[in-house]
Design a protein around this motif. Structure first.
Motif, short mmCIF file in Angstrom:
data_model
loop_
_atom_site.label_atom_id
_atom_site.label_comp_id
_atom_site.label_asym_id
_atom_site.label_seq_id
_atom_site.Cartn_x
_atom_site.Cartn_y
_atom_site.Cartn_z
N MET A 210 91.52 37.05 29.92
CA MET A 210 92.42 37.37 31.04
C MET A 210 93.87 37.08 30.70
SD MET A 210 91.71 38.14 34.15
CE MET A 210 90.16 37.33 34.49
N TYR A 211 94.76 38.01 31.06
CA TYR A 211 96.19 37.81 30.84
C TYR A 211 96.95 38.24 32.09
CZ TYR A 211 94.73 37.58 25.99
OH TYR A 211 94.10 37.22 24.83
N HIS A 212 98.27 37.93 32.05
CA HIS A 212 99.15 38.46 33.09
C HIS A 212 100.42 38.92 32.40
CE1 HIS A 212 101.92 38.65 36.46
NE2 HIS A 212 100.86 38.78 37.22
N PRO B 216 90.67 37.36 45.97
CA PRO B 216 90.89 37.95 44.66
C PRO B 216 92.26 37.53 44.13
CG PRO B 216 90.81 39.66 46.39
CD PRO B 216 90.44 38.35 47.02
N GLY B 217 92.30 37.17 42.85
CA GLY B 217 93.57 36.79 42.24
C GLY B 217 93.88 35.31 42.35
N SER B 218 92.99 34.53 42.95
CA SER B 218 93.30 33.10 43.14
C SER B 218 93.02 32.28 41.87
CB SER B 218 92.57 32.53 44.35
OG SER B 218 91.18 32.73 44.25
N GLY B 219 92.49 32.92 40.83
CA GLY B 219 92.31 32.22 39.55
C GLY B 219 90.89 31.74 39.29
N LYS B 220 89.93 32.23 40.06
CA LYS B 220 88.55 31.78 39.89
C LYS B 220 88.03 32.10 38.48
CE LYS B 220 87.03 34.45 43.19
NZ LYS B 220 88.28 35.16 43.47
N GLY B 221 88.25 33.34 38.05
CA GLY B 221 87.73 33.76 36.74
C GLY B 221 88.39 32.99 35.61
N THR B 222 89.71 32.78 35.72
CA THR B 222 90.45 32.05 34.69
C THR B 222 89.89 30.64 34.55
OG1 THR B 222 92.45 33.31 35.21
CG2 THR B 222 92.77 31.21 34.07
N GLN B 223 89.67 29.97 35.68
CA GLN B 223 89.19 28.59 35.63
C GLN B 223 87.70 28.52 35.25
OE1 GLN B 223 91.13 25.97 35.70
NE2 GLN B 223 92.97 27.19 36.11
N GLY C 58 99.84 42.29 38.13
CA GLY C 58 100.19 42.11 36.71
C GLY C 58 99.02 41.72 35.84
N ARG C 59 97.82 41.65 36.42
CA ARG C 59 96.66 41.22 35.63
C ARG C 59 96.28 42.26 34.59
NH1 ARG C 59 91.37 39.20 38.66
NH2 ARG C 59 91.45 41.22 39.70
N ARG C 60 95.98 41.79 33.40
CA ARG C 60 95.46 42.65 32.34
C ARG C 60 94.26 41.93 31.72
NH1 ARG C 60 98.44 45.24 34.76
NH2 ARG C 60 100.12 46.63 34.08
N VAL D 250 97.89 26.65 42.58
CA VAL D 250 99.17 27.18 42.09
C VAL D 250 99.72 26.27 41.00
CG1 VAL D 250 99.83 28.47 44.15
CG2 VAL D 250 100.29 26.03 44.04
N GLY D 251 100.66 26.82 40.23
CA GLY D 251 101.20 26.06 39.10
C GLY D 251 100.51 26.51 37.83
N PRO D 252 100.92 25.93 36.69
CA PRO D 252 100.37 26.37 35.41
C PRO D 252 98.84 26.25 35.36
CG PRO D 252 102.24 24.90 35.08
CD PRO D 252 101.93 24.89 36.54
#
Ligand code: ADP
Ligand code: AMP
Length: 218
Positions: free
Chosen positions: A140-142, A9-16, A130-132, A202-204
């Motif tokens: 998704m935001y942080h 969780p939090g590794s960025g799956k949903g964002t990507q 910090g996820r919102r 990791v990274g932008p």
């Protein structure tokens, strides 16, 4: 293209996954989003899932397998899909194999790649606490890493940003432990078949997106 995103969780799956849907038309199938919607709607599924989700436990396999099977059969998945947060147990992975086998030959679904997102635990806790998320459109935001233009307001639709119930520190720790115990074994499950790609996530966000596309050949 048919992808599975694995990762804590939090590794960025949903964002990507959302970026691949917006820019490449791949259907994002997020079992977490579907379950949260069911909770918000107060459906029988939502009532069954809520207690597990609030404490950071997994929802029973039979519940999520049914959700995914129905989604995969929908027309929106014909151009390809990203499974975001499924499978999470060996039982779910085996059920997915069976679902794929049962598809009629012309549309036979085959998973092309399984992407394992890699982020260290300290960064995961920072990201999750910090996820919102937009309560309206799920964008998704942080709070600090990718803040909205106006505090608390979604850039895309003007909806109110909310913190997930399970993004509190004690629940985050439990979810990370559940990942280690139930989901990490899937790295071997798919690795043994030569389908796994490990992605340092990791990274932008845009850099991760570019690395992801190169890794899967998009
Ligand atoms: P997952 O779906 O794997 O649980 P999310 O996509 O929801 O992860 O990302 C978790 C948090 O981390 C969100 O607040 C998101 O904005 C943020 N985030 C995602 N990708 C990155 C990144 N590359 N760098 C920094 N923060 C990120
Ligand atoms: P996520 O949005 O992927 O972080 O998922 C949030 C919560 O939904 C998890 O902590 C579980 O309670 C539940 N959930 C989501 N996907 C699954 C899955 N594949 N199997 C079991 N539970 C899931």
């Amino acid at each position: 293209m048919r992808l599975i995103f694995l990762g804590p969780p939090g590794s960025g799956k949903g964002t990507q996954a959302a970026l691949l849907e917006q820019r490449h038309g791949l259907c994002q199938i997020s079992t977490g989003d579907i379950l949260r919607q069911a909770v918000a709607d107060g459906t029988p599924l939502g009532r069954e899932a809520k207690a597990c989700m609030d404490k950071g436990a997994l929802v029973p396999d039979r519940v999520v397998i049914g959700i995914v099977e129905e989604k995969l059969k929908g027309r929106e998945c014909e151009k390809g899909f990203v499974l975001d947060g499924f499978p999470r147990t060996t039982g779910q992975a085996e059920a997915l194999d069976a679902i794929m086998r049962d598809f009629p030959a012309p549309q036979a679904h085959r998973i092309d790649r399984v992407v394992a997102f890699q982020v260290d635990e300290g960064a995961l806790v920072t990201r999750l606490s910090g996820r919102r998320t937009c309560g309206e459109c799920q964008a998704m935001y942080h709070l600090t890493l990718s803040p909205p233009r106006v505090e608390g307001v979604c850039d895309r639709c003007g909806g109110r940003l909310v913190q997930r119930n399970d993004d509190r520190e004690e629940v985050i720790r439990e979810r990370l432990a559940v990942y280690e115990e139930s989901t990490r074994p899937l790295l071997e499950f798919y690795g043994g078949r030569g389908q796994l790609i490990r992605l340092p996530a990791v990274g932008p966000v845009e850099d991760v997106h570019a690395a992801l596309k190169a890794a899967v050949g998009l």
